[in-house]
Enzyme design. Structure first.
Site, PDB file in Angstrom:
ATOM      1  N   HIS A   1      -9.725   0.475   4.090  1.00 11.55           N
ATOM      2  CA  HIS A   1      -8.896   0.783   5.181  1.00 11.55           C
ATOM      3  C   HIS A   1      -8.297   1.849   6.346  1.00 11.55           C
ATOM      4  O   HIS A   1      -9.350   2.552   6.127  1.00 11.55           O
ATOM      5  CB  HIS A   1      -7.071   1.325   4.158  1.00 11.55           C
ATOM      6  CG  HIS A   1      -6.220   1.616   5.105  1.00 11.55           C
ATOM      7  ND1 HIS A   1      -5.299   1.962   5.647  1.00 11.55           N
ATOM      8  CD2 HIS A   1      -4.947   0.479   4.784  1.00 11.55           C
ATOM      9  CE1 HIS A   1      -4.044   2.147   6.208  1.00 11.55           C
ATOM     10  NE2 HIS A   1      -4.206   0.941   5.581  1.00 11.55           N
TER      11      HIS A   1
ATOM     12  N   SER B   1       3.460  -2.470  10.439  1.00  8.38           N
ATOM     13  CA  SER B   1       4.253  -1.834  10.415  1.00  8.38           C
ATOM     14  C   SER B   1       5.433  -3.040  10.314  1.00  8.38           C
ATOM     15  O   SER B   1       6.453  -4.025  10.797  1.00  8.38           O
ATOM     16  CB  SER B   1       4.754  -2.253  12.668  1.00  8.38           C
ATOM     17  OG  SER B   1       3.965  -0.129  12.670  1.00  8.38           O
TER      18      SER B   1
ATOM     19  N   ASN C   1       0.703  -1.200  -0.355  1.00  8.62           N
ATOM     20  CA  ASN C   1      -0.203   0.235  -0.101  1.00  8.62           C
ATOM     21  C   ASN C   1       1.116   1.262  -0.110  1.00  8.62           C
ATOM     22  O   ASN C   1       1.465   1.421   1.345  1.00  8.62           O
ATOM     23  CB  ASN C   1      -0.673   0.056   1.193  1.00  8.62           C
ATOM     24  CG  ASN C   1      -1.629   1.253   1.600  1.00  8.62           C
ATOM     25  OD1 ASN C   1      -1.910   1.512   0.353  1.00  8.62           O
ATOM     26  ND2 ASN C   1      -2.291   1.405   2.487  1.00  8.62           N
ATOM     27  N   TRP C   2       1.148   1.452  -1.314  1.00  3.71           N
ATOM     28  CA  TRP C   2       1.935   2.937  -1.193  1.00  3.71           C
ATOM     29  C   TRP C   2       0.893   4.152  -0.525  1.00  3.71           C
ATOM     30  O   TRP C   2       1.968   5.779  -0.661  1.00  3.71           O
ATOM     31  CB  TRP C   2       2.711   2.876  -2.828  1.00  3.71           C
ATOM     32  CG  TRP C   2       2.914   2.335  -3.202  1.00  3.71           C
ATOM     33  CD1 TRP C   2       4.119   1.243  -2.316  1.00  3.71           C
ATOM     34  CD2 TRP C   2       3.530   2.280  -4.897  1.00  3.71           C
ATOM     35  NE1 TRP C   2       4.659   0.623  -3.046  1.00  3.71           N
ATOM     36  CE2 TRP C   2       4.493   1.014  -5.139  1.00  3.71           C
ATOM     37  CE3 TRP C   2       3.062   2.968  -6.336  1.00  3.71           C
ATOM     38  CZ2 TRP C   2       4.991   0.300  -6.267  1.00  3.71           C
ATOM     39  CZ3 TRP C   2       4.042   2.536  -6.829  1.00  3.71           C
ATOM     40  CH2 TRP C   2       5.025   0.995  -7.223  1.00  3.71           C
ATOM     41  N   LYS C   3       0.290   3.922   0.026  1.00  3.58           N
ATOM     42  CA  LYS C   3      -0.848   5.099   0.151  1.00  3.58           C
ATOM     43  C   LYS C   3      -0.304   7.029  -0.336  1.00  3.58           C
ATOM     44  O   LYS C   3      -0.887   6.571  -2.041  1.00  3.58           O
ATOM     45  CB  LYS C   3      -0.362   5.441   1.581  1.00  3.58           C
ATOM     46  CG  LYS C   3      -0.299   3.946   2.863  1.00  3.58           C
ATOM     47  CD  LYS C   3       0.248   4.977   3.656  1.00  3.58           C
ATOM     48  CE  LYS C   3       0.328   3.871   5.189  1.00  3.58           C
ATOM     49  NZ  LYS C   3      -0.016   3.259   6.466  1.00  3.58           N
TER      50      LYS C   3
ATOM     51  N   GLY D   1       1.734   1.810  11.101  1.00  6.81           N
ATOM     52  CA  GLY D   1       2.790   3.163  10.779  1.00  6.81           C
ATOM     53  C   GLY D   1       3.342   3.367  12.223  1.00  6.81           C
ATOM     54  O   GLY D   1       3.992   4.650  11.508  1.00  6.81           O
TER      55      GLY D   1
ATOM     56  N   GLU E   1      -5.283  -5.819   9.662  1.00  6.52           N
ATOM     57  CA  GLU E   1      -4.534  -4.431  10.750  1.00  6.52           C
ATOM     58  C   GLU E   1      -5.059  -3.508  11.794  1.00  6.52           C
ATOM     59  O   GLU E   1      -5.572  -2.616  12.111  1.00  6.52           O
ATOM     60  CB  GLU E   1      -4.875  -3.603   9.415  1.00  6.52           C
ATOM     61  CG  GLU E   1      -4.746  -4.122   7.950  1.00  6.52           C
ATOM     62  CD  GLU E   1      -3.815  -3.056   7.339  1.00  6.52           C
ATOM     63  OE1 GLU E   1      -2.103  -3.048   6.897  1.00  6.52           O
ATOM     64  OE2 GLU E   1      -4.412  -2.330   6.876  1.00  6.52           O
TER      65      GLU E   1
ATOM     66  N   GLU F   1      -6.654   4.773   7.237  1.00 10.32           N
ATOM     67  CA  GLU F   1      -7.076   5.869   7.769  1.00 10.32           C
ATOM     68  C   GLU F   1      -8.010   5.629   6.757  1.00 10.32           C
ATOM     69  O   GLU F   1      -8.756   7.234   6.830  1.00 10.32           O
ATOM     70  CB  GLU F   1      -5.877   5.939   6.478  1.00 10.32           C
ATOM     71  CG  GLU F   1      -4.747   5.890   7.401  1.00 10.32           C
ATOM     72  CD  GLU F   1      -2.716   4.972   7.158  1.00 10.32           C
ATOM     73  OE1 GLU F   1      -3.331   5.507   5.711  1.00 10.32           O
ATOM     74  OE2 GLU F   1      -2.215   4.510   7.068  1.00 10.32           O
TER      75      GLU F   1
HETATM   76  C1  PEP Z   1      -0.513   0.607   5.813  1.00 11.91           C
HETATM   77  O1  PEP Z   1      -1.363   1.067   4.695  1.00 11.91           O
HETATM   78  O2  PEP Z   1      -1.869  -0.832   5.734  1.00 11.91           O
HETATM   79  C2  PEP Z   1       0.259  -0.576   7.044  1.00 11.91           C
HETATM   80  C3  PEP Z   1       0.032  -1.627   7.118  1.00 11.91           C
HETATM   81  O3  PEP Z   1       0.828   0.571   6.696  1.00 11.91           O
HETATM   82  P1  PEP Z   1       2.209   0.159   7.512  1.00 11.91           P
HETATM   83  O4  PEP Z   1       3.074  -0.920   6.916  1.00 11.91           O
HETATM   84  O5  PEP Z   1       3.745   1.228   7.450  1.00 11.91           O
HETATM   85  O6  PEP Z   1       1.893  -0.119   9.243  1.00 11.91           O
END
Ligand code: PEP
Length: 249
Positions: free
Chosen positions: A96, A210, A9-11, A172, A166, A98
């Site tokens: 997600h 993470s 996931n490049w966000k 993050g 998640e 976010e």
């Molecule tokens: C995500 O954006 O779904 C995610 C798990 O981010 P990160 O790996 O940076 O925690």
């Protein structure tokens, strides 16, 4: 070796020229090992560039980070499932954390989006997970179950859906769930799906939060995890190429 999914996931990072350069560097490491799949979720503006540049590479596909539930119309700034599919998306993230916690997306809206994805033949990757306060209050299973119930309400047809567990507190933050904690929630999700959404076949459950080169092997050694959804550690093409080749016991 069991099949594993590595979802990136490049966000809100990596524009179209950067995406092309990223994929050139990523594929320079070679083709993806046979039993592994790599899913890229670039920002919408880079979707077409990614779809075009992964075409022809076995087990690699592009997906959208989000879709709107209407197919078309006066919804400025939104992207529908059919438009994402036209740009080359084969799948889409739904709900997600976010989207839920920064943009205020509700459980019911994730249900609308899941339906819209299925209608456009995009494979949904439904993200679920609890906040730190909810975990500390012992509400993890209740929260995840509530999110599943809302997302699957009213859908009974046979379909492929992936779930990404998640935990919000792990995204993050550099603080990942332990393999044991993740496995416990994965078992609860599997149990709920078997009992309440038996037409969801096959269901793959990813862990996200993470994940990086240091902890991927330990997490993936836990057989409840069918793969990982990764944000930060997917942004460097060489690191990501290494991560998708993680040796798993
Ligand atoms: C995500 O954006 O779904 C995610 C798990 O981010 P990160 O790996 O940076 O925690």
């Amino acid at each position: 070796m069991r099949p594993l999914v590595f979802a990136a996931n490049w966000k809100m990072h990596v524009g179209p020229p950067e995406a092309r350069e990223y994929l050139r560097a990523f594929f320079a490491a070679g083709e993806i090992p046979h039993e592994r799949a790599v899913w890229f979720f670039p920002p919408a503006v880079s979707l077409e560039a990614v779809a075009q540049n992964v075409a022809g590479h076995r087990n690699v596909v592009a997906g959208a980070q989000d879709i709107y539930w209407e197919a078309k119309g006066a919804f400025t700034g939104a992207i529908s499932a059919p438009l994402a599919a036209q740009a080359g998306a084969r799948m889409t993230l739904i709900g997600h954390s976010e989207r839920r916690h920064v943009f205020g997306e509700t459980d019911e809206q994730t249900g609308e989006k899941l339906a819209a994805a299925l209608a456009a033949n995009l494979q949904p990757v439904l993200c679920v997970g609890e906040t730190l306060a909810q975990r500390e209050a012992g509400e993890t299973t209740a929260v995840v179950t509530r999110q599943l119930v809302a997302a699957f309400a009213g859908h009974s047809g046979k379909r492929h859906v992936t779930i990404a567990y998640e935990p919000v507190w792990a995204i993050g933050t550099g603080r990942n769930a332990t393999p044991k904690d993740a496995a416990e929630v994965h078992r609860a999700i599997r149990g709920w799906l078997k009992g309440n959404a038996p037409a969801v076949v096959p269901f793959v459950i990813l862990y996200g939060g993470s994940v990086n080169l240091k902890n991927a092997a330990e997490l993936l050694a836990e057989h409840e995890l069918d793969g990982v959804l990764v944000g930060g550690a997917s942004l460097d093409p060489r690191g990501w190429a290494q991560l998708v080749r993680t040796a798993v016991a």
